[in-house]
Design a protein around this motif. Structure first.
Motif, PDB file in Angstrom:
ATOM      1  N   ALA A  18      39.183  48.569  44.224  1.00  0.00           N
ATOM      2  CA  ALA A  18      38.529  47.000  44.078  1.00  0.00           C
ATOM      3  C   ALA A  18      39.814  46.071  43.777  1.00  0.00           C
ATOM      4  O   ALA A  18      39.608  44.971  44.461  1.00  0.00           O
ATOM      5  CB  ALA A  18      37.350  47.085  43.289  1.00  0.00           C
ATOM      6  N   SER A  19      40.567  46.447  42.997  1.00  0.00           N
ATOM      7  CA  SER A  19      41.645  45.478  42.477  1.00  0.00           C
ATOM      8  C   SER A  19      42.612  45.286  43.682  1.00  0.00           C
ATOM      9  O   SER A  19      42.911  44.395  43.903  1.00  0.00           O
ATOM     10  CB  SER A  19      42.423  46.111  41.398  1.00  0.00           C
ATOM     11  N   VAL A  20      42.834  46.215  44.489  1.00  0.00           N
ATOM     12  CA  VAL A  20      43.594  46.259  45.666  1.00  0.00           C
ATOM     13  C   VAL A  20      42.957  45.236  46.721  1.00  0.00           C
ATOM     14  O   VAL A  20      43.684  44.243  47.404  1.00  0.00           O
ATOM     15  CB  VAL A  20      43.871  47.562  46.310  1.00  0.00           C
ATOM     16  N   PHE A  21      41.624  45.358  47.138  1.00  0.00           N
ATOM     17  CA  PHE A  21      40.985  44.208  47.945  1.00  0.00           C
ATOM     18  C   PHE A  21      41.028  42.980  47.351  1.00  0.00           C
ATOM     19  O   PHE A  21      41.225  42.172  48.192  1.00  0.00           O
ATOM     20  CB  PHE A  21      39.711  44.872  48.195  1.00  0.00           C
ATOM     21  N   SER A  22      40.764  42.893  46.230  1.00  0.00           N
ATOM     22  CA  SER A  22      40.483  41.450  45.483  1.00  0.00           C
ATOM     23  C   SER A  22      41.972  40.913  45.678  1.00  0.00           C
ATOM     24  O   SER A  22      41.885  39.534  45.925  1.00  0.00           O
ATOM     25  CB  SER A  22      40.163  41.594  44.337  1.00  0.00           C
ATOM     26  N   GLY A  23      42.854  41.504  45.193  1.00  0.00           N
ATOM     27  CA  GLY A  23      44.228  40.976  45.108  1.00  0.00           C
ATOM     28  C   GLY A  23      44.842  40.695  46.527  1.00  0.00           C
ATOM     29  O   GLY A  23      45.440  39.544  46.677  1.00  0.00           O
ATOM     30  N   ALA A  24      44.584  41.768  47.572  1.00  0.00           N
ATOM     31  CA  ALA A  24      45.310  41.539  48.823  1.00  0.00           C
ATOM     32  C   ALA A  24      44.359  40.224  49.502  1.00  0.00           C
ATOM     33  O   ALA A  24      45.158  39.111  50.124  1.00  0.00           O
ATOM     34  CB  ALA A  24      44.944  42.651  49.698  1.00  0.00           C
ATOM     35  N   GLY A  25      42.919  40.050  49.177  1.00  0.00           N
ATOM     36  CA  GLY A  25      42.381  38.733  49.870  1.00  0.00           C
ATOM     37  C   GLY A  25      42.776  37.578  49.288  1.00  0.00           C
ATOM     38  O   GLY A  25      42.878  36.463  49.830  1.00  0.00           O
ATOM     39  N   THR A  26      43.261  37.359  47.852  1.00  0.00           N
ATOM     40  CA  THR A  26      43.568  36.412  47.242  1.00  0.00           C
ATOM     41  C   THR A  26      44.886  35.839  47.699  1.00  0.00           C
ATOM     42  O   THR A  26      45.268  34.728  47.882  1.00  0.00           O
ATOM     43  CB  THR A  26      43.585  36.527  45.704  1.00  0.00           C
ATOM     44  N   GLY A  27      45.773  36.766  47.872  1.00  0.00           N
ATOM     45  CA  GLY A  27      47.144  36.608  48.267  1.00  0.00           C
ATOM     46  C   GLY A  27      47.011  35.902  49.622  1.00  0.00           C
ATOM     47  O   GLY A  27      47.846  35.041  50.135  1.00  0.00           O
ATOM     48  N   ILE A  28      46.298  36.600  50.523  1.00  0.00           N
ATOM     49  CA  ILE A  28      46.136  36.326  52.094  1.00  0.00           C
ATOM     50  C   ILE A  28      45.799  35.008  52.151  1.00  0.00           C
ATOM     51  O   ILE A  28      46.134  34.045  52.844  1.00  0.00           O
ATOM     52  CB  ILE A  28      45.226  37.314  52.833  1.00  0.00           C
ATOM     53  N   PHE A  29      44.502  34.548  51.071  1.00  0.00           N
ATOM     54  CA  PHE A  29      43.768  33.190  51.625  1.00  0.00           C
ATOM     55  C   PHE A  29      44.640  32.202  51.122  1.00  0.00           C
ATOM     56  O   PHE A  29      44.984  31.175  51.730  1.00  0.00           O
ATOM     57  CB  PHE A  29      42.521  33.237  50.537  1.00  0.00           C
ATOM     58  N   TYR A  30      45.526  32.174  49.848  1.00  0.00           N
ATOM     59  CA  TYR A  30      46.227  31.047  49.346  1.00  0.00           C
ATOM     60  C   TYR A  30      47.535  31.087  50.145  1.00  0.00           C
ATOM     61  O   TYR A  30      48.058  29.912  50.052  1.00  0.00           O
ATOM     62  CB  TYR A  30      46.531  31.432  47.777  1.00  0.00           C
ATOM     63  N   ALA A  31      47.911  32.334  50.961  1.00  0.00           N
ATOM     64  CA  ALA A  31      49.084  31.732  51.723  1.00  0.00           C
ATOM     65  C   ALA A  31      48.711  31.042  52.831  1.00  0.00           C
ATOM     66  O   ALA A  31      49.819  30.296  53.526  1.00  0.00           O
ATOM     67  CB  ALA A  31      49.570  33.126  52.198  1.00  0.00           C
ATOM     68  N   VAL A  32      47.659  31.077  53.368  1.00  0.00           N
ATOM     69  CA  VAL A  32      47.324  30.276  54.563  1.00  0.00           C
ATOM     70  C   VAL A  32      46.278  28.899  54.271  1.00  0.00           C
ATOM     71  O   VAL A  32      46.031  28.059  54.995  1.00  0.00           O
ATOM     72  CB  VAL A  32      46.562  31.171  55.803  1.00  0.00           C
TER      73      VAL A  32
END
Length: 407
Positions: free
Chosen positions: A104-118
């Protein structure tokens, strides 16, 4: 619809979705570590590993998100990010084995990193570069209100329902991300996509371009300084400083942080009007001036006698720090956009998001030892030196832009 047939998206609909997702984030904001430790039974090392994996996943995903945004546009990538963010809290709500929680931490962290990058290219695509500052300011004010309200809701759910309240909170968090993704998809319908010609001209090497661009490197240093000496300490370092130097109890620290959030809600709109008059560079200088003055209030909170007076002085710090935040929110990313080369916006804004994440990681790791090992006075000295360094970086950046415009 405009004259070309492209639909003009609704800022209100977008901000409604933003309110929903930040409310969901607020619901679990004070609960995650306690839920992992007390309800799921994870050892302390596994709880720490959860947050480490969250951070690493975001850092790894960030540059790829910038590259994919160039090729496919920021809209589809942002919607995909909300799918990752949805899965993470739903896995936590499932109350499965330890491995599921770490997944769950990997999914949440990746989603957050992706969103704020764009995020910045997304806002420009939806609402135009001229409205970027206004949208960022609106998001800042909305986040301050909805995260605070969400934290209260999450606390009430746990108080009333116990373990079921925790699980319901994470379920609500996941649903809030899903709702935001659906809102984004609706807002993006009919919005023109970025030029395919520009997309084909970008190579994977563009991910590294911001870090070797001397002119833009100054902006990255400024971004890092604002996070390292400011944003990255509010929730991790400052509660410890207030507890040990000003001798504030938990309720006093909560009041101080609440003053910070409420000040953003009240001040963001009038400060935005001032930013639009004086420009982004002067606004960032004003922000750093506010943060420097806030150190006086922070020092007073430790120097005065009496808990009530100490809370009042610390609330002065919170107010001045919030005023600085209100100057920065509509100023930093427009400065990034103005400095990035044509056709490279996605990778350049992704780099600032990456630096922001690194600053959030580094701030407690650097400044908690400074405070506990060297004392309150040394901590204040480092903070002031950081703000002065950021002002110097701003002056260098302004000189470089003036020189470039002459050429």
């Amino acid at each position: 619809m405009n004259s070309s047939g492209t639909r003009v998206p609704s800022p209100r609909l977008y901000l409604a979705g933003w309110t929903t997702t930040t409310l969901g984030t607020g619901i679990v904001f004070p609960l995650t570590a306690v839920y992992l430790r007390d309800q799921l039974g994870l050892p302390v090392g596994s709880v720490s590993l959860y947050f480490v994996l969250f951070a690493i996943a975001g850092l790894v995903a960030n540059p790829f998100a910038g590259l994919l945004s160039v090729r496919f546009g920021p809209g589809p990538i942002a919607v995909a990010a909300t799918a990752f963010q949805t899965i993470g809290p739903l896995l936590l709500a499932a109350h499965g084995p330890d491995a599921l929680s770490l997944t769950a931490s990997v999914f949440s962290g990746a989603g957050t990193g992706i969103f704020y990058a764009v995020l910045t290219p997304l806002l420009i695509q939806l609402f135009g570069e001229a409205k970027l500052g206004r949208m960022l300011a609106a998001q800042n004010a909305v986040s301050a209100a909805s995260v605070g309200a969400g934290a209260v809701i999450g606390g009430l759910l746990v108080e009333a329902l116990g373990e079921a309240g925790y699980r319901l909170s994470f379920l609500a968090n996941g649903i809030s991300f899903l709702a935001f993704g659906l809102v984004l998809a609706a807002v993006l319908r009919g919005v023109a996509a970025p030029s395919a010609e520009v997309s084909r001209s970008i190579s994977p090497a563009s991910v590294l371009a911001p870090f070797v661009d001397r002119r833009f490197l100054v902006i990255l240093v400024l971004q890092g300084a604002l996070v390292l000496f400011g944003f990255g300490q509010v929730e991790s370092v400052m509660p410890i400083v207030l507890r040990d130097s000003a001798q504030l109890q938990v309720i006093g620290i909560s009041v101080v942080l609440a003053v910070n959030s409420l000040s953003i809600i009240v001040l963001q709109a009038p400060v935005l009007r001032l930013v639009e008059r004086i420009g982004h560079v002067r606004s960032l200088r004003a922000a750093l001036g506010c943060w420097a003055l806030s150190l006086v209030a922070l020092w007073l909170s430790a120097a005065v006698s009496g808990p009530v007076v100490a809370v009042v002085a610390a609330a002065g710090w919170a107010l001045l720090f919030a005023l600085g935040e209100c100057f920065i929110a509509p100023s930093m990313q427009p400065l990034v956009v103005a400095t990035a080369p044509p056709g490279r916006l996605a990778s350049y804004t992704a780099s600032t998001s990456l630096v922001h994440s690194l600053g959030n990681l580094a701030a407690p790791a650097l400044f908690l030892p400074v405070f506990t090992g060297l004392g309150f006075g040394a901590y204040l000295g480092f903070q002031l030196a950081g703000y002065l360094m950021a002002v110097l970086v701003l002056l260098i950046s302004a000189g470089a832009r003036a020189s470039a415009s002459v050429r």
